[in-house]
Motif scaffolding. Structure first.
Motif, PDB file in Angstrom:
ATOM      1  N   GLY A 159      26.825  25.645  22.736  1.00 47.90           N
ATOM      2  CA  GLY A 159      25.906  26.765  22.916  1.00 47.90           C
ATOM      3  C   GLY A 159      24.898  26.901  21.811  1.00 47.90           C
ATOM      4  N   GLY A 194      23.373  24.384  20.576  1.00 45.91           N
ATOM      5  CA  GLY A 194      22.444  23.276  20.718  1.00 45.91           C
ATOM      6  C   GLY A 194      22.819  22.019  19.974  1.00 45.91           C
ATOM      7  N   ARG A 233      16.692  24.256  21.329  1.00 45.38           N
ATOM      8  CA  ARG A 233      17.211  24.989  22.483  1.00 45.38           C
ATOM      9  C   ARG A 233      18.684  25.333  22.276  1.00 45.38           C
ATOM     10  NH1 ARG A 233      15.564  21.935  27.919  1.00 45.38           N
ATOM     11  NH2 ARG A 233      16.408  23.910  28.732  1.00 45.38           N
ATOM     12  N   GLU A 234      19.008  26.607  22.428  1.00 45.07           N
ATOM     13  CA  GLU A 234      20.386  27.065  22.307  1.00 45.07           C
ATOM     14  C   GLU A 234      20.577  28.340  23.104  1.00 45.07           C
ATOM     15  OE1 GLU A 234      21.185  28.784  18.238  1.00 45.07           O
ATOM     16  OE2 GLU A 234      19.328  27.706  17.793  1.00 45.07           O
ATOM     17  N   ARG A 235      21.853  28.666  23.344  1.00 42.78           N
ATOM     18  CA  ARG A 235      22.156  29.811  24.197  1.00 42.78           C
ATOM     19  C   ARG A 235      22.861  30.955  23.462  1.00 42.78           C
ATOM     20  NH1 ARG A 235      24.034  25.422  26.980  1.00 42.78           N
ATOM     21  NH2 ARG A 235      26.200  26.056  26.681  1.00 42.78           N
TER      22      ARG A 235
END
Length: 298
Positions: free
Chosen positions: A55, A57, A93-95
């Motif tokens: 998560g 990235g 990009r990461e969540r």
């Protein structure tokens, strides 16, 4: 800049162990500040397992080795083209939401002394931007802790490092994270590599720094050991809540044995290396009895 890396980690066991399972986070991050030209992680006779992007990235892959195991060696080689983005992690990009990184661990837990240091660092800066406040915290940590190898242990906390006034980049990073948390700035631990220069410290082993969340910019890196933001002399690997969580190598051993760890890291200017194999880099070997399956960042 093109940076060429050679990173060798060798684990030895005084008594052969039945099995070794490792989680590897040894691949450069994907963002606008670096482009991988070539990269190899050689785990020897180990069996490579599943790989995934977490998560945050970061790429993680498992490797396992059935015994009897007396020695395990992991060799990382590669070339990365880097750009100086003034520490900004642009295009990553990461969540995981930034607020998750207000979470403290044992290594970054706040104390009255750490909160007081944060307050002193920001005295008179009530109207300052988050970016300016972050820079002030970074400078304060650099001044509070002298870079001295072998004065702290892998499990030294931020509070202990501050009390001792000495440490390595792992300690600088833990203290900076604790100070950021004290003033409600999300902060996390980052591992990677740093090419050695005359003025840099901590470049002879895998390096560490912090990233602080700045609204409008996103994650911004701060290397408190060198009182600067990461530039094109740095390669970013991965992140976590603290050194243990972000460790490039973590593992589980099946068997009772004393473990030794030897690490050598060389980071050189790839353009110069192509002209002369003797240019630019430094290497350092480290040994420790009873070392854990997670590496310490110098």
């Amino acid at each position: 800049m093109k940076l060429a890396v050679r990173h060798v980690t060798r684990y030895g066991f005084d008594t052969p162990v039945r099995r070794l399972v490792q989680s590897l986070r040894l691949w450069p991050s994907q963002f606008e500040g670096q482009t991988v030209l070539d990269w190899t992680v050689d785990t020897g006779s180990a069996i490579d397992g599943a790989g995934f992007r977490d998560g945050a990235g970061d790429w993680t892959q498992t490797a396992s080795l059935r015994g009897p195991v007396e020695v395990q060696e992991i060799t990382v080689t590669g070339t990365v083209e880097t750009r100086d983005l003034a520490g900004v992690l642009r295009g990553h990009r990461e969540r995981v939401p930034p607020s998750a990184y207000l979470t403290a661990t044992r290594s970054t837990a706040g104390t009255a002394e750490l909160r007081a240091l944060a307050a002193d660092a920001l005295e008179g800066m009530d109207g300052a931007t988050v970016l300016d406040r972050a820079h002030a915290l970074c400078r304060t940590v650099n001044e509070a802790i002298e870079f001295v190898p072998n004065e702290t242990e892998p499990h030294t906390t931020a509070a202990e490092a501050l009390a001792g006034g000495q440490g390595v980049c792992q300690d600088h990073t833990h203290v900076l994270i604790a100070l950021a948390h004290a003033v409600d700035i999300p902060a996390r631990y980052v591992t990677g590599y740093l090419m050695s220069t005359e003025d840099s410290v901590g470049a002879e082993a895998s390096h560490a720094w912090a990233e602080l969340w700045v609204d409008g910019l996103g994650w911004v890196g701060f290397d408190a050991a060198n009182a600067c933001c990461p530039n094109d002399a740095y390669i970013r690997l991965g992140s976590g809540f603290d050194a243990g969580d972000a460790a490039p190598i973590r593992g589980v051993v099946d068997g009772a044995a004393t473990e030794t760890l030897d690490v050598s890291v060389g980071v050189v200017d790839g353009a110069r290396q192509s002209q002369s194999q003797s240019g630019g880099g430094q290497e350092q070997s480290q040994s420790s009895d009873g070392a854990s399956q997670s590496q310490r960042q110098q």
